[in-house]
Design a protein around this motif. Sequence first.
Motif, PDB file in Angstrom:
ATOM      1  N   TYR A 143      41.508  79.402  12.071  1.00 25.35           N
ATOM      2  CA  TYR A 143      40.172  79.230  11.743  1.00 25.35           C
ATOM      3  C   TYR A 143      39.518  80.368  12.917  1.00 25.35           C
ATOM      4  O   TYR A 143      40.005  81.160  13.656  1.00 25.35           O
ATOM      5  N   TRP A 144      38.219  80.547  13.004  1.00 28.06           N
ATOM      6  CA  TRP A 144      37.435  81.481  13.553  1.00 28.06           C
ATOM      7  C   TRP A 144      37.537  80.961  14.995  1.00 28.06           C
ATOM      8  O   TRP A 144      37.163  79.919  14.993  1.00 28.06           O
ATOM      9  N   SER A 145      37.689  81.869  16.043  1.00 26.11           N
ATOM     10  CA  SER A 145      37.921  81.281  17.265  1.00 26.11           C
ATOM     11  C   SER A 145      36.654  80.843  18.276  1.00 26.11           C
ATOM     12  O   SER A 145      36.698  81.839  19.207  1.00 26.11           O
ATOM     13  N   GLY A 146      35.837  80.179  17.562  1.00 25.69           N
ATOM     14  CA  GLY A 146      34.695  79.941  18.243  1.00 25.69           C
ATOM     15  C   GLY A 146      34.881  78.550  18.939  1.00 25.69           C
ATOM     16  O   GLY A 146      35.359  77.636  17.968  1.00 25.69           O
ATOM     17  N   ILE A 147      34.194  78.040  20.088  1.00 26.10           N
ATOM     18  CA  ILE A 147      34.086  76.487  20.365  1.00 26.10           C
ATOM     19  C   ILE A 147      32.773  76.021  20.492  1.00 26.10           C
ATOM     20  O   ILE A 147      31.997  76.955  20.856  1.00 26.10           O
ATOM     21  N   HIS A 148      32.424  74.978  20.605  1.00 25.58           N
ATOM     22  CA  HIS A 148      31.267  74.307  20.595  1.00 25.58           C
ATOM     23  C   HIS A 148      30.831  73.447  21.710  1.00 25.58           C
ATOM     24  O   HIS A 148      31.709  72.632  22.230  1.00 25.58           O
ATOM     25  N   GLY A 149      29.737  73.706  22.282  1.00 24.58           N
ATOM     26  CA  GLY A 149      29.304  72.782  23.399  1.00 24.58           C
ATOM     27  C   GLY A 149      28.067  73.448  24.067  1.00 24.58           C
ATOM     28  O   GLY A 149      28.052  74.650  24.185  1.00 24.58           O
ATOM     29  N   ARG A 150      26.997  72.741  24.717  1.00 28.04           N
ATOM     30  CA  ARG A 150      26.110  73.246  25.372  1.00 28.04           C
ATOM     31  C   ARG A 150      26.376  73.026  26.989  1.00 28.04           C
ATOM     32  O   ARG A 150      26.410  73.935  27.507  1.00 28.04           O
ATOM     33  N   ASP A 151      26.297  71.940  27.402  1.00 28.85           N
ATOM     34  CA  ASP A 151      26.710  71.828  28.872  1.00 28.85           C
ATOM     35  C   ASP A 151      28.108  71.968  29.172  1.00 28.85           C
ATOM     36  O   ASP A 151      29.074  71.723  28.298  1.00 28.85           O
ATOM     37  N   ALA A 152      28.436  72.375  30.451  1.00 28.21           N
ATOM     38  CA  ALA A 152      29.911  72.527  30.969  1.00 28.21           C
ATOM     39  C   ALA A 152      30.721  71.362  30.523  1.00 28.21           C
ATOM     40  O   ALA A 152      30.460  70.174  30.869  1.00 28.21           O
ATOM     41  N   GLY A 153      32.000  71.666  29.948  1.00 27.08           N
ATOM     42  CA  GLY A 153      32.840  70.656  29.714  1.00 27.08           C
ATOM     43  C   GLY A 153      32.482  69.965  28.292  1.00 27.08           C
ATOM     44  O   GLY A 153      33.766  69.546  27.742  1.00 27.08           O
ATOM     45  N   GLU A 154      31.725  70.421  27.366  1.00 28.94           N
ATOM     46  CA  GLU A 154      31.805  69.647  26.290  1.00 28.94           C
ATOM     47  C   GLU A 154      32.319  70.287  25.397  1.00 28.94           C
ATOM     48  O   GLU A 154      32.812  69.564  24.404  1.00 28.94           O
ATOM     49  N   ALA A 155      32.884  71.628  25.508  1.00 32.08           N
ATOM     50  CA  ALA A 155      33.771  72.207  24.487  1.00 32.08           C
ATOM     51  C   ALA A 155      35.046  71.632  24.397  1.00 32.08           C
ATOM     52  O   ALA A 155      35.635  71.510  23.606  1.00 32.08           O
ATOM     53  N   GLU A 156      35.495  70.785  25.600  1.00 32.53           N
ATOM     54  CA  GLU A 156      36.646  70.122  25.444  1.00 32.53           C
ATOM     55  C   GLU A 156      36.819  68.806  24.358  1.00 32.53           C
ATOM     56  O   GLU A 156      37.771  68.445  23.907  1.00 32.53           O
ATOM     57  N   ARG A 157      35.622  68.643  24.019  1.00 31.04           N
ATOM     58  CA  ARG A 157      35.435  67.447  22.920  1.00 31.04           C
ATOM     59  C   ARG A 157      35.356  67.967  21.548  1.00 31.04           C
ATOM     60  O   ARG A 157      35.384  67.432  20.486  1.00 31.04           O
ATOM     61  N   ASP A 158      35.308  69.240  21.490  1.00 31.00           N
ATOM     62  CA  ASP A 158      35.365  70.082  20.020  1.00 31.00           C
ATOM     63  C   ASP A 158      36.926  69.959  19.841  1.00 31.00           C
ATOM     64  O   ASP A 158      37.620  71.221  19.914  1.00 31.00           O
ATOM     65  N   LEU A 159      37.400  68.931  19.142  1.00 28.96           N
ATOM     66  CA  LEU A 159      38.819  68.908  19.137  1.00 28.96           C
ATOM     67  C   LEU A 159      39.429  69.851  18.136  1.00 28.96           C
ATOM     68  O   LEU A 159      40.631  70.469  18.256  1.00 28.96           O
ATOM     69  N   GLU A 160      38.716  70.032  17.005  1.00 30.45           N
ATOM     70  CA  GLU A 160      39.222  71.208  16.129  1.00 30.45           C
ATOM     71  C   GLU A 160      39.238  72.639  16.819  1.00 30.45           C
ATOM     72  O   GLU A 160      40.145  73.412  16.738  1.00 30.45           O
ATOM     73  N   GLY A 161      38.322  72.807  17.617  1.00 29.25           N
ATOM     74  CA  GLY A 161      38.074  74.208  18.446  1.00 29.25           C
ATOM     75  C   GLY A 161      39.265  74.164  19.440  1.00 29.25           C
ATOM     76  O   GLY A 161      40.043  75.089  19.485  1.00 29.25           O
ATOM     77  N   VAL A 162      39.650  73.083  20.094  1.00 27.14           N
ATOM     78  CA  VAL A 162      40.872  73.119  21.034  1.00 27.14           C
ATOM     79  C   VAL A 162      42.080  73.350  20.319  1.00 27.14           C
ATOM     80  O   VAL A 162      42.823  74.238  20.810  1.00 27.14           O
ATOM     81  N   SER A 163      42.150  72.581  19.128  1.00 29.28           N
ATOM     82  CA  SER A 163      43.444  73.139  18.466  1.00 29.28           C
ATOM     83  C   SER A 163      43.767  74.417  17.856  1.00 29.28           C
ATOM     84  O   SER A 163      44.807  74.971  18.033  1.00 29.28           O
TER      85      SER A 163
END
Length: 203
Positions: A147-167
């Motif tokens: 998929y497009w290689s963007g990950i989502h989150g505002r505060d530091a560490g939130e991106a780790e909870r974007d499970l689709e983005g991580v995979s």
Amino acid sequence: MSVIAVNGSPHVDGNTATAIGIIAGELQLHEIDTEVVQIGQLTIKGCTACRGCAGGKGCVIADSLNDITAKMRAADGIIIGSPVYYAGINGTVKSFLDRAFFSSGSGFRLKPAAAVVAARRAGTTPALEQINRYFALAEMLVTPTVYWSGIHGRDAGEAERDLEGVSMLKQLGTNMAYLIQLQRKSSVPLPDKIDKVMFNYIR
């Protein structure tokens, strides 16, 4: 084997860094080291179209850009990471890419490349398109993922909870490792560079 990852975020431990770290983790599984170069806190001037780099000695503006582009030329692969603030890459990344690719883009030819962006919600695809245009003009191999290689989150560490983005970023790291290993093992020489023909709109 090594990869240079340029982090354009001013936040050393922000979501862009998280995204780069996910890719780097997959590369390490394939014995490929990643060096992260933090540019987000640097003052990087934009290109002035002075053409001083035409002599082959790099950008003539006195800052750390030439040191970074030397590392990029020496690396087996390049990652460019940017946060999204206003529907695109941030200003520091734009200034960096303009000068890095204008002065040294020929040295990146056919290297595997990957763009990664972090956003609170929207703007990831325009930002990725911006970065990928630099890769295309430099004849780089854009690393695919699911998929497009963007990950989502505002505060530091939130991106780790974007499970689709991580995979998706893990797949990107695995695919980049494959491209790098493929180039290392291949006995097929790189294709010849065809001289560019410039069309003049001014008659």
